[in-house]
Enzyme design. Structure first.
Site, mmCIF file in Angstrom:
data_model
loop_
_atom_site.group_PDB
_atom_site.id
_atom_site.type_symbol
_atom_site.label_atom_id
_atom_site.label_comp_id
_atom_site.label_asym_id
_atom_site.label_seq_id
_atom_site.Cartn_x
_atom_site.Cartn_y
_atom_site.Cartn_z
ATOM 1 N N LYS A 147 1.767 -3.463 8.943
ATOM 2 C CA LYS A 147 2.952 -2.616 8.959
ATOM 3 C C LYS A 147 4.189 -3.462 9.243
ATOM 4 O O LYS A 147 4.304 -4.098 10.280
ATOM 5 C CB LYS A 147 2.779 -1.533 10.037
ATOM 6 C CG LYS A 147 3.947 -0.572 10.182
ATOM 7 C CD LYS A 147 3.613 0.426 11.284
ATOM 8 C CE LYS A 147 4.747 1.388 11.549
ATOM 9 N NZ LYS A 147 4.437 2.303 12.666
ATOM 10 N N LEU A 178 0.823 -1.218 0.000
ATOM 11 C CA LEU A 178 0.000 0.000 0.000
ATOM 12 C C LEU A 178 0.853 1.262 0.000
ATOM 13 O O LEU A 178 0.457 2.298 -0.521
ATOM 14 C CB LEU A 178 -0.911 0.012 1.232
ATOM 15 C CG LEU A 178 -1.946 -1.119 1.326
ATOM 16 C CD1 LEU A 178 -2.644 -1.058 2.675
ATOM 17 C CD2 LEU A 178 -2.951 -1.003 0.199
ATOM 18 N N GLY A 179 2.021 1.183 0.604
ATOM 19 C CA GLY A 179 2.900 2.349 0.708
ATOM 20 C C GLY A 179 4.057 2.021 1.612
ATOM 21 O O GLY A 179 4.196 0.914 2.127
ATOM 22 N N GLY A 203 8.196 3.718 3.260
ATOM 23 C CA GLY A 203 9.257 4.724 3.236
ATOM 24 C C GLY A 203 10.526 4.119 3.777
ATOM 25 O O GLY A 203 10.765 2.918 3.689
ATOM 26 N N ASP A 261 4.135 12.909 17.467
ATOM 27 C CA ASP A 261 4.472 12.943 16.039
ATOM 28 C C ASP A 261 3.224 13.237 15.213
ATOM 29 O O ASP A 261 2.932 12.555 14.234
ATOM 30 C CB ASP A 261 5.115 11.620 15.615
ATOM 31 C CG ASP A 261 5.863 11.759 14.290
ATOM 32 O OD1 ASP A 261 6.138 12.906 13.875
ATOM 33 O OD2 ASP A 261 6.166 10.728 13.671
ATOM 34 N N THR A 299 7.317 -0.886 5.304
ATOM 35 C CA THR A 299 6.354 -1.053 4.226
ATOM 36 C C THR A 299 5.018 -1.461 4.825
ATOM 37 O O THR A 299 4.970 -2.197 5.811
ATOM 38 C CB THR A 299 6.840 -2.135 3.243
ATOM 39 O OG1 THR A 299 8.167 -1.826 2.811
ATOM 40 C CG2 THR A 299 5.941 -2.212 2.030
ATOM 41 N N VAL A 300 3.922 -0.983 4.203
ATOM 42 C CA VAL A 300 2.573 -1.334 4.639
ATOM 43 C C VAL A 300 1.931 -2.184 3.545
ATOM 44 O O VAL A 300 1.903 -1.795 2.375
ATOM 45 C CB VAL A 300 1.720 -0.086 4.923
ATOM 46 C CG1 VAL A 300 0.314 -0.499 5.362
ATOM 47 C CG2 VAL A 300 2.360 0.761 6.011
#
Length: 753
Positions: A459, A437-438, A440, A555, A444-445
């Site tokens: 996650k 899904l996305g 960084g 955050d 990764t998800v």
């Protein structure tokens, strides 16, 4: 007084294969003789073997027990002055009982004299063949700055103290109570040199300069003798309970203690017969072993291949090994023998042609199966190694601690589940690239579909450091205790990988950051932006003041606000969050956050407060109004802070220079001015000048309901935020100083994430 030791070289040679008689279920005991004829064999679900008994004529001297039977309650087996017996073992010569803690209040007094008390497992001081087992038990003391000693009771010896065990525990700070190893910090344990029916206990207070231990520096100290095996499994939880509520733990906790027993070879000579030579002793039952300790003490055990009670005539019966192929494997014909069994091979082939045929067929099949067998064995070896690796990761990732937390908290158990790696492999098609899904730099998800058809987001982190593991545990604990429609829901976690996995509800519409700054053709309307801001404020306000314990997110940023198909906001990523007790307003902690969102006051003081989240939310409001990233490049390619740039324009009455044109086109300028003033208040350099999230939520509700006029200067925010001089008194100098401070902060800070 009788002194007992549990180190016996003769006993180490005994091998008890099937019948252990560490007796908990009467079903096992019923198969072989246990008690004398006509005597009760059980009390409740505890078997009572001879020489023990509960009626006159059923026990040896000193081995009498009491079976307490109360209507409506389970029967209890008691020894001595009412101590509950939970198990008796003939092979090991032990009795397992439930004892209590001894609680002592410190500081003791103004003198240096130690506190004296006595500890007993409910045994009478003399005349009992029972004593504390030094082999199976540990002497334990819990508390801070103490020196605890077990001493031989002066009634059983001379007036000079003889120390049996001594241990000390120190504490120098509140955080050290989390050390549950019981190795001298808040808790100490030590072996017991001599096994006795009772002991004197001495406790002295250790003077430690500047301990700084707060409330734990005084209070109750807990002393007890515990089964070593039980304490190795339950000691950590017991310490956590003790430091949570000392009085309740000491009053209610039941401690398993192991007692040891022997027969007197002189007093109990009728139990022991004479050997063939007329001098040596033997046990009453045939097929049993005679075990001697010292000149006086002795016990009996059934020989290998026999089970039962060696203290009863013919009490040791042969075990039919052929009836238990799981314990006594045989790949031929099993033949039972007294005390053993024989496994004979199948009938040999006598004819040579038949033998040749068998060899040829066997060779052919052997070749075939050897190829298949090697592949199967290799696959099984890989599976076993993978299973072992998963178990190691589970322990390393605090799986046992999390299991205890879930089992001890019903609310967490209902909201969080520990998934196996196999379940998540199936859910993500072995973490297929097409399920991403996305992600960084940190992980990764993946999109996953559980066996119950729930769609989830999984996650998977990339960084393998202990701080990440701690953040993971922190996020699990916090999310499992929160319940809000605008906070992302945690379904559970997986601990069987090198880096733990988190399983969330699936949020299908990406992040707020993507909708504001990505290449999304359908930009958010002003109405949707205002509602997202309000929903986010509600979630943060809930975390600050409405959850079971206050949580500072630490955050808050647009990338951590997820949007559903209906554009409902969900606050996520609680790895850096901190739980705060109700009576605390802040906590000093290592600086952690994201460039452009981090509170300057938190950065320079390291003190995290709820106003730190308010500052980060102010940056999000500025993003919603301008669609500019928190850190952007100016025309001179110099990095600039949206927060400082936004505040300087607001104080110069130049909102129109930076306001998103879409808001103007939709006619939201008046409401945008009120939200801009709110953002300015949230972005105040001093935390005391910022509103609370409850006040921010109330103001946004008024804006959404069109109850605030654009010239009201946010009447729901605190007075020190709304005064005209706060906004207009020093526009030039204050605005310049704010930008310089923020610019210096961005360029010089190195913030771990």
């Amino acid at each position: 007084m009788m002194l007992f030791s549990s180190t016996h070289s003769a006993e180490a040679k005994i091998s008890v294969l099937a019948f252990q008689l560490f007796i908990l279920t009467p079903a096992v005991a019923a198969a072989v003789p246990v008690a004398l004829p006509g005597c009760p064999e059980t009390c409740g679900n505890i078997t009572v073997p001879y020489p023990f008994g509960t009626r006159p004529g059923c026990f040896r001297e000193g081995f009498n027990l009491t079976c307490e039977e109360t209507p409506g309650r389970r029967p209890k087996l008691l020894v001595g002055d009412g101590v509950e017996v939970v198990g008796i073992s003939l092979p090991e010569g032990t009795v397992r009982v439930h004892s209590k803690m001894l609680g002592v209040s410190l500081p003791l007094n103004t003198t240096s004299l130690p506190f004296n008390a006595s500890w007993s497992a409910g045994l009478m001081a003399t005349g009992r063949p029972l004593a504390v087992s030094s082999k199976h038990n540990r002497f334990v003391a819990m508390g801070c700055n103490l020196l605890a000693s077990l001493v031989i009771d002066s009634d059983a010896s001379d007036s000079v103290s003889r120390y049996v065990s001594v241990c000390a525990a120190l504490c120098s700070g509140d955080s050290e109570v989390r050390d549950t190893s019981c190795s001298g910090v808040g808790c100490c344990q030590t072996p017991i040199a001599l096994g006795l029916p009772s002991y004197m206990v001495q406790l002295s207070e250790l003077a430690v300069e500047s301990s700084g231990f707060g409330a734990f520096g005084v209070g109750l100290r807990a002393l007890f003798i515990a089964d070593q095996e039980w304490f190795s499994r339950k000691g950590a939880l017991l310490q956590l309970d003790y430091f949570g509520d000392q009085q309740r733990t000491i009053d209610t906790e039941v401690i398993p203690t192991v007692l040891e027993w022997w027969l007197d070879s002189n007093r109990d000579r009728d139990v022991f017969g004479r050997g063939p030579d007329g001098n040596s002793s033997r046990c009453l039952s045939l097929n049993s072993n005679f075990i001697v300790y010292g000149d006086r003490w002795a016990r009996c055990n059934c020989s290998n291949g026999f089970e039962g009670n060696p203290y009863i005539a013919n009490g040791c019966q042969d075990i039919d090994e052929c009836q238990h192929p799981d314990l006594y494997p045989c790949h031929g014909t099993c033949i039972n023998l007294p005390g053993a069994y024989r496994c004979s091979s199948k009938k040999n082939i006598s004819s040579l042609p038949g033998l040749i045929t068998i060899i040829a067929v066997s060779a052919g099949f052997g070749l075939l199966f050897s190829v298949l067998g090697v592949a199967k064995l290799n696959n099984k070896f890989k599976q076993r190694r993978a299973k072992k690796l998963r178990q190691n990761f589970f322990k390393k990732n605090h799986g046992l601690l999390l299991q205890q937390l879930i089992s001890s908290n019903k609310d967490i158990a209902e909201r969080a589940k520990i998934f196996s790696l196999e379940e998540l492999d199936q859910a993500t098609n072995k973490f297929d690239q097409n399920r991403i899904l996305g992600g960084g730099g940190h992980g990764t998800v993946y999109k996953g579909i559980l066996s119950d058809q729930h769609v989830v987001a999984i996650k998977k982190s990339k960084i393998v450091v202990q701080s990440e593991i701690n953040q993971f545990i922190n996020e699990v604990v916090i999310l499992s205790q929160t319940n809000h429609r605008n906070v992302v829901k945690l379904f559970g976690c997986c601990l069987e990988t090198e880096v733990p996995l988190l399983v969330y509800e699936f949020i299908s519409n990406g992040t707020l950051s993507y909708h504001l700054h990505g290449q999304n053709e359908n930009s958010l309307s002003w109405k949707d932006r205002l509602r997202i801001a309000l929903e986010t404020a509600r979630a943060i306000a809930y975390l600050h003041s409405a959850a079971s314990i206050s949580v500072f997110h630490r955050d808050i940023k647009s990338a951590n606000i997820l949007l559903t198909d209906t554009l409902t906001a969900k606050v996520s990523d609680f790895g850096a969050s901190r739980s705060i007790s109700i009576d605390e307003t802040g906590v000093h902690t290592a600086i952690q956050g994201t460039h452009g969102y981090l509170d300057p006051e938190y950065y320079y003081t390291s003190r995290l407060t709820e106003k730190s989240d308010v500052y980060s939310f102010g940056v999000i409001l500025a993003e919603l109004l301008t669609r500019i990233t928190p850190v952007f490049s100016s025309q001179s390619s110099e990095s600039m802070s949206l927060a400082s740039y936004f505040v300087s324009l607001i104080r110069d009455n130049r909102l129109s220079d930076i306001l998103d044109s879409q808001i103007v086109e939709e006619g939201g300028t008046a409401d945008a001015e009120v939200v801009a003033k709110l953002a300015e208040a949230c972005l105040s350099l001093k935390g005391v000048d910022r509103p609370t999230m409850r006040q921010v939520e109330a103001t946004l509700e008024d804006v959404q309901n069109s109850n605030v006029h654009h010239n009201s200067h946010i009447t729901r925010v605190t007075q020190n935020v709304t005064k005209d001089q706060s906004y207009n008194g020093s526009k030039g100098s204050e605005g310049t100083r704010l930008y310089s401070l923020e610019k210096e902060f961005i360029q010089s800070s190195e913030i771990p994430r």
